[in-house]
Write an enzyme that holds these catalytic residues in place. Structure first.
Site, short mmCIF file in Angstrom:
data_model
loop_
_atom_site.label_atom_id
_atom_site.label_comp_id
_atom_site.label_asym_id
_atom_site.label_seq_id
_atom_site.Cartn_x
_atom_site.Cartn_y
_atom_site.Cartn_z
N CYS A 182 36.35 26.65 22.82
CA CYS A 182 35.58 27.47 21.86
C CYS A 182 35.54 26.80 20.49
O CYS A 182 34.74 27.17 19.65
CB CYS A 182 36.18 28.85 21.74
N LYS A 192 44.73 40.77 32.01
CA LYS A 192 43.75 40.52 33.09
C LYS A 192 43.22 39.10 32.84
O LYS A 192 42.32 38.88 32.04
CB LYS A 192 42.63 41.55 33.00
P1 NAD Z 1 33.59 35.22 30.35
O1 NAD Z 1 33.06 36.09 29.27
O2 NAD Z 1 32.72 34.96 31.53
O3 NAD Z 1 34.94 35.85 30.96
C1 NAD Z 1 36.01 36.27 30.14
C2 NAD Z 1 36.75 37.41 30.82
O4 NAD Z 1 35.86 38.52 30.94
C3 NAD Z 1 37.25 37.08 32.22
O5 NAD Z 1 38.54 37.62 32.38
C4 NAD Z 1 36.23 37.75 33.13
O6 NAD Z 1 36.80 38.22 34.33
C5 NAD Z 1 35.74 38.93 32.31
N1 NAD Z 1 34.32 39.23 32.55
C6 NAD Z 1 33.33 38.34 32.86
N2 NAD Z 1 32.15 38.98 32.98
C7 NAD Z 1 32.38 40.28 32.74
C8 NAD Z 1 31.55 41.43 32.69
N3 NAD Z 1 30.25 41.37 32.94
N4 NAD Z 1 32.13 42.61 32.40
C9 NAD Z 1 33.44 42.70 32.16
N5 NAD Z 1 34.28 41.65 32.18
C10 NAD Z 1 33.76 40.44 32.46
O7 NAD Z 1 34.06 33.87 29.67
P2 NAD Z 1 34.57 32.54 30.38
O8 NAD Z 1 33.41 31.86 31.03
O9 NAD Z 1 35.79 32.81 31.18
O10 NAD Z 1 35.04 31.70 29.10
C11 NAD Z 1 34.17 30.91 28.33
C12 NAD Z 1 33.70 31.64 27.09
O11 NAD Z 1 34.82 32.06 26.32
C13 NAD Z 1 32.88 30.76 26.16
O12 NAD Z 1 31.80 31.51 25.68
C14 NAD Z 1 33.85 30.43 25.03
O13 NAD Z 1 33.25 30.13 23.79
C15 NAD Z 1 34.61 31.70 24.95
N6 NAD Z 1 35.90 31.50 24.28
C16 NAD Z 1 35.99 31.95 23.00
C17 NAD Z 1 37.16 31.76 22.30
C18 NAD Z 1 37.28 32.23 20.89
O14 NAD Z 1 38.37 32.16 20.36
N7 NAD Z 1 36.25 32.71 20.26
C19 NAD Z 1 38.26 31.12 22.92
C20 NAD Z 1 38.12 30.69 24.24
C21 NAD Z 1 36.93 30.89 24.92
#
Ligand code: NAD
Length: 495
Positions: free
Chosen positions: A280, A172
């Site tokens: 990240c 997803k």
């Molecule tokens: P996000 O948490 O908004 O979304 C990630 C995924 O979760 C998406 O597929 C989205 O559709 C889904 N999602 C969003 N809100 C949701 C909810 N309330 N309930 C269920 N699913 C939900 O993250 P983003 O804005 O796409 O990405 C940025 C974030 O990802 C930053 O915090 C970054 O640090 C983190 N990140 C972490 C790593 C790591 O390795 N730790 C790597 C890349 C990105």
């Protein structure tokens, strides 16, 4: 207008008529729409994944490896196309997008070694004439939920290994830049992967909840923000799934007074502002130790103000726009908050207007000095091109900052002192550590994952951790007792 569908059983398809707009972050224009899948889409996806997994698990690891090897070649031949798809929807520079596809490709290369990687342990004569060995079996149907910032690399941390281990995989992707996942799935089919082993389902929280509640899914891999990671971890574990949930970050780069300052500044500039800080492993805090603060801030300012902020179509661009209008507003509001909190705004990236791209989501390089640990701009992940400099007197104070922060993804130290670097390596509460290296992202044959609020679960991604996450361990104890005296034994066997 192009409608991005699901990729299920080797076909582009969708039942739901709900959709969401996908924008070009450089112009703010609508590029396409993506389907927001419904229950029927999910049922069709899960049936396909379940059926295909039963057959896929019967294929020998060598056969799986050969398909992965074809896939590796196809990705290599399509790197430019994949990078363009990433840049168009994400906004990052083309070279950076290419680099991210290559880092994903390296996981495919690692997974090609699956016949070797699945070899278990064997012990002869654990007891008299008794042998023991281990087997790693697939889990079944695995799922991955991924963020917008690495639409190729982060999914590729997961599915090549899951599939190599004999599982099927449902991805997803982020609804903000979903096209790359579809292309990656199409290429896997072209490489010979049977239909249904890798399905992509598009959608939002509704589909995430379907995944978390489904009894047919054995494991969930998540990468995204910390609040969602916690939700995924709790809900998936409650539904008895295996789960790895990687969250947000606030990575510190410690500059010791004996560091090579120019190298440290180059490291900070690339890791702080590359990809507009939407990584990240981005460096968002530079910790200046001792008397190095003034020189460090001057040099960062000089380089940061000369960075070229431009769309991905400009080959000279150093950094592109942020992902969305909402995210741009959030980053800008943090800059205002930093000013109110009393930090010194050395470079302000707000109100940046690029001719011809006035509606794009650009924020310029921003630099704060004299930031303290009590400020929100220090505590929160901003996920934009905003760098905070914190000044401390001693190494111990720098280490304390790193260790007391809620996030523990990556951290790095610039020093020419081996003893300090060794101390930092062993004492910091961080998952990925760099010594004179700005972004210590582990290669595919090592494992990627943070500590504290940056990872919930027992396993990091890829490398041996990935193999262990995507397999269940079975240990066999065996003897062939032709000449052993019969009769029950009531005492636990010992040697
Ligand atoms: P996000 O948490 O908004 O979304 C990630 C995924 O979760 C998406 O597929 C989205 O559709 C889904 N999602 C969003 N809100 C949701 C909810 N309330 N309930 C269920 N699913 C939900 O993250 P983003 O804005 O796409 O990405 C940025 C974030 O990802 C930053 O915090 C970054 O640090 C983190 N990140 C972490 C790593 C790591 O390795 N730790 C790597 C890349 C990105």
């Amino acid at each position: 207008m192009n409608k991005i569908q699901n990729y299920i059983s080797g076909k582009l398809q969708s039942i739901s008529t709900n959709q969401l707009d996908v924008h070009d972050p450089s112009t703010g224009e609508k590029l396409s729409t993506v389907v927001l899948s419904n229950k029927e889409d999910f049922i069709s996806c899960i049936q396909s994944s379940k059926k295909s997994q039963l057959e896929w698990a019967k294929e020998t690891p060598l056969k799986r490896s050969r398909i992965l090897s074809n896939y590796k070649n196809l990705i290599e031949n399509n790197i430019s196309l994949l990078a363009e798809i990433v840049s168009k929807e994400h906004g990052k520079t083309l070279e950076d997008a290419k680099g991210s596809v290559i880092r994903g490709l390296e996981v495919v290369e690692f997974a090609c070694g699956i016949p070797h990687l699945l070899k278990g342990e064997f012990s002869q004569n654990v007891g008299t004439n008794i042998d023991s060995w281990s087997i790693r079996s697939p889990l079944g149907v695995c799922a991955g939920i991924t963020p917008f910032n690495f639409p190729a690399m982060v999914p590729m941390w997961m599915y090549p290994i899951a599939i190599a281990c004999g599982n099927s995989f449902i991805l997803k992707p982020s609804e903000k830049d979903p096209s790359c996942a579809i292309k990656l799935a199409e290429l896997f089919s072209e490489a010979g992967l049977p239909d249904g082993v890798f399905n992509v389902i598009n959608g939002d929280k509704f589909i995430v909840d379907e995944i978390l509640n489904s009894k047919e899914i054995s494991s969930v891999s998540f990468v995204g923000s910390t609040n969602v990671a916690k939700y995924i971890y709790e809900k998936a574990a409650k539904n008895l799934k295996r789960v790895q949930a990687l969250g947000g970050a606030k990575n510190h780069l410690v500059v010791m007074p004996d560091a090579n300052l120019d190298q440290a500044v180059d490291g900070i500039i690339g890791a702080g502002y590359g990809s507009a800080g939407e990584r990240c492993m981005a460096i968002s805090v530079a910790v200046a130790v001792g008397n190095i603060g003034d020189a460090l801030v001057d040099k960062i300012k000089l380089k940061a103000e000369n960075l070229k902020v431009a769309p991905w179509t400009d080959p000279e661009s150093d950094m592109g726009p942020l992902i969305s209008k909402e995210h741009k507003e959030k980053v800008e509001s943090y800059i205002s908050r930093g000013e109110k909190e009393g930090a010194k705004l050395v470079l302000d990236g707000r109100n940046l207007k690029l001719q011809g791209y006035e509606e794009g989501y650009f924020v310029g390089p921003t630099l704060f000095d004299e930031v303290t640990a009590s400020m929100d701009i220090y505590k929160d992940e901003i996920f934009g091109p905003v760098l905070s400099v914190v000044r401390v007197d001693t190494y111990d104070q720098a280490l304390k900052l790193v260790n007391e922060h809620q996030y523990g993804n990556g951290s790095t130290i610039y020093t020419s002192d081996g003893e300090i670097s060794r101390n930092f390596t062993s004492k910091c509460e961080i998952g990925m550590v760099g010594i004179n290296v700005p972004i210590p992202v582990p290669m595919a044959f090592h494992s990627f994952g943070g500590w504290k609020s940056s990872l919930f679960g027992d396993h990091a991604m890829h490398g041996t951790e990935g193999i262990h996450f995507f397999t269940k361990l079975k240990t066999v104890t065996s003897r062939w007792p032709k000449s052993i005296k019969s009769g029950p034994e009531f005492v636990i066997p010992t040697n």
